[in-house]
Design a protein around this motif. Structure first.
Motif, PDB file in Angstrom:
ATOM      1  N   SER A 139       0.999  -1.092  -0.019  1.00  0.00           N
ATOM      2  CA  SER A 139       0.147  -0.117  -0.038  1.00  0.00           C
ATOM      3  C   SER A 139       0.783   1.234  -0.016  1.00  0.00           C
ATOM      4  O   SER A 139       0.648   2.482  -0.591  1.00  0.00           O
ATOM      5  CB  SER A 139      -0.894   0.009   1.336  1.00  0.00           C
ATOM      6  OG  SER A 139      -0.335  -0.081   2.349  1.00  0.00           O
ATOM      7  N   LEU A 140       1.818   1.173   0.591  1.00  0.00           N
ATOM      8  CA  LEU A 140       2.921   2.547   0.599  1.00  0.00           C
ATOM      9  C   LEU A 140       3.793   2.256  -0.579  1.00  0.00           C
ATOM     10  O   LEU A 140       3.902   3.373  -1.391  1.00  0.00           O
ATOM     11  CB  LEU A 140       3.883   2.261   1.997  1.00  0.00           C
ATOM     12  CG  LEU A 140       3.151   2.510   3.192  1.00  0.00           C
ATOM     13  CD1 LEU A 140       4.017   1.729   4.362  1.00  0.00           C
ATOM     14  CD2 LEU A 140       3.112   3.932   3.572  1.00  0.00           C
ATOM     15  N   ILE A 141       4.229   1.363  -1.037  1.00  0.00           N
ATOM     16  CA  ILE A 141       5.240   1.227  -2.264  1.00  0.00           C
ATOM     17  C   ILE A 141       4.406   1.889  -3.484  1.00  0.00           C
ATOM     18  O   ILE A 141       5.052   2.365  -4.399  1.00  0.00           O
ATOM     19  CB  ILE A 141       5.769  -0.266  -2.494  1.00  0.00           C
ATOM     20  CG1 ILE A 141       6.737  -0.590  -1.235  1.00  0.00           C
ATOM     21  CG2 ILE A 141       6.472  -0.470  -3.883  1.00  0.00           C
ATOM     22  CD1 ILE A 141       7.072  -2.014  -1.273  1.00  0.00           C
ATOM     23  N   LYS A 142       3.182   1.399  -3.572  1.00  0.00           N
ATOM     24  CA  LYS A 142       2.423   1.723  -4.626  1.00  0.00           C
ATOM     25  C   LYS A 142       1.725   3.073  -4.399  1.00  0.00           C
ATOM     26  O   LYS A 142       1.064   3.685  -5.317  1.00  0.00           O
ATOM     27  CB  LYS A 142       1.208   0.990  -4.988  1.00  0.00           C
ATOM     28  CG  LYS A 142       1.678  -0.880  -5.339  1.00  0.00           C
ATOM     29  CD  LYS A 142       2.397  -0.681  -6.600  1.00  0.00           C
ATOM     30  CE  LYS A 142       2.866  -1.903  -6.782  1.00  0.00           C
ATOM     31  NZ  LYS A 142       3.350  -2.075  -8.242  1.00  0.00           N
ATOM     32  N   GLY A 143       2.006   3.875  -3.438  1.00  0.00           N
ATOM     33  CA  GLY A 143       1.625   5.227  -3.183  1.00  0.00           C
ATOM     34  C   GLY A 143      -0.017   5.301  -2.985  1.00  0.00           C
ATOM     35  O   GLY A 143      -0.466   6.553  -3.399  1.00  0.00           O
TER      36      GLY A 143
END
Length: 298
Positions: free
Chosen positions: A105-109
Motif C-alpha cells: 500500500s505504501l510502495i504503490k503510493g
C-alpha cells in the motif's frame, strides 16, 4: 477478545525463536499474553497435519480467528468451528491479497488502506467479506507506523463485528475477482532502489521498506541503506543516480522524470543508522558532486 468476555479455548502461534546476538529463545507477544491469562498455547512449526491441529479440532471451537498467521489452514481445520474461521487482513480486499499488504500500500503510493474481516477458505485471502474499515495513509507513514495503526483498527473492527457474526446478522459479500491485486512477500531484489523512478516513487519505496526490510543502493561498490528521503520540487537534467548537490546537512540525488530527492537518513555497510549530517562529517566526507549511487544509476 479477553477484555470483551470471550472464552478463548486456545492460542496458536509461532514457536519460540532465537532473538539477538545471544540467540535468546523468545516467545511471541501473543504467547506471552495468553500465558498471562492461563490460556492454552499451541506452537506448531506447521499447522497442517500437526498434533496441535488435532488438539484445536478436539476443543470443538465455535470460531477460529486468525491475524497475520502466515500459514494456510487445511480445509479440515477451517470446517471444524460451528461459526467458521475468519481472518483479520490489513487491506481493503480484494486489493492486496497476500503476505505484504502494508508494504505494498505504501510502495504503490496508495492514499488509503484499511482492514477487512472475511471468512477463510483454501484460496489465499479470497473468502467472503464480513466487514471493512478504511484508514488514510499520510505522507509520514511507513510500514511501522501503518502496521501499528492498522493493528488498532483491526482490533476495533473485530470487536465490533463479532456480536453480529455470532448472532447471524452479518451478510457475507463475495469479492469481485476482477478487482483482485496481490501483495506477495517482499523479495530481496525489491529492496534495491531504482534511481530511474521518480523521486516520489523512491520515497514510497523507502517508506514501504521501513523499518523492515529496508531499501538500499550502493556507493563505491558498498551497500548503502537509505532510511529516509524527501522528494523535492527541483528539476534536473542529470542522469538518475547522480549526486547533484551536497550541503552540510543533506545531499541530493537525481531521479527519473527529471526529479530530485533529498537523502535525510542512511546506513553505510557495517555502520549504524545515521543522519546525513553525521554521514557527511564522517564516513561520507569524501562524497563529491557528480558521483553516482547505485550501479550505473540503478
Amino acid at each position: 477478545m479477553i477484555d470483551e468476555g470471550y472464552d478463548i479455548a486456545a492460542v496458536v502461534t509461532q514457536p519460540d525463536r532465537p532473538v539477538g546476538r545471544k540467540k535468546v529463545m523468545t516467545p511471541t507477544p501473543v504467547k506471552e499474553a495468553a500465558l498471562q491469562h492461563q490460556i492454552l498455547v499451541l506452537q506448531p512449526e506447521k499447522i497442517s497435519g500437526s498434533e496441535e491441529m488435532a488438539k484445536v479440532i478436539e476443543l470443538q471451537p465455535d470460531l477460529i480467528v486468525t491475524a497475520a498467521f502466515g500459514q494456510f489452514l487445511p480445509q479440515k481445520l477451517l470446517s471444524a468451528p460451528r461459526l467458521g474461521a475468519i481472518n483479520v487482513h490489513a487491506s481493503l480486499l480484494p486489493k492486496y491479497r497476500g503476505g505484504a499488504p502494508v508494504h505494498y500500500s505504501l510502495i504503490k503510493g496508495e492514499k488509503e488502506t484499511g482492514v477487512t474481516i472475511m471468512y477463510m477458505e483454501k484460496k489465499m485471502d479470497a473468502g467472503d467479506i464480513l466487514s471493512q474499515r478504511s484508514l488514510e495513509i499520510t505522507e509520514k507513514d511507513d510500514v511501522g507506523t501503518l502496521f501499528e495503526r492498522l493493528s488498532r483498527l483491526g482490533r476495533d473492527l473485530l470487536i465490533d463485528t463479532l456480536p453480529d457474526l455470532i448472532a447471524g446478522k452479518v451478510t457475507p459479500v463475495k469479492q469481485d475477482e476482477e478487482k483482485v491485486t496481490y501483495s506477495p512477500n517482499i523479495k530481496a531484489e525489491e529492496e534495491l532502489i531504482d534511481w530511474s523512478k521518480s523521486a516520489k516513487e523512491i520515497d514510497w519505496q523507502v517508506r514501504g521498506m521501513r523499518p523492515w526490510p529496508g531499501a538500499y543502493t550502493s556507493l563505491n561498490g558498498n551497500r548503502l541503506k537509505v532510511w529516509d528521503v524527501t522528494p523535492l520540487d527541483d528539476d534536473t537534467d542529470k542522469e538518475p543516480g547522480t549526486i547533484i548537490q551536497i550541503e552540510k546537512e543533506r545531499f541530493m540525488v537525481a531521479c527519473g522524470e527529471r526529479t530530485v530527492v533529498q537523502v535525510n537518513e542512511l546506513q553505510p555497510a557495517g555502520k549504524s543508522k545515521m543522519t546525513t549530517t553525521a554521514f557527511l562529517s564522517g564516513v561520507g566526507s569524501q562524497l563529491r558532486v557528480g558521483e553516482m549511487v547505485g550501479d550505473n544509476g540503478n
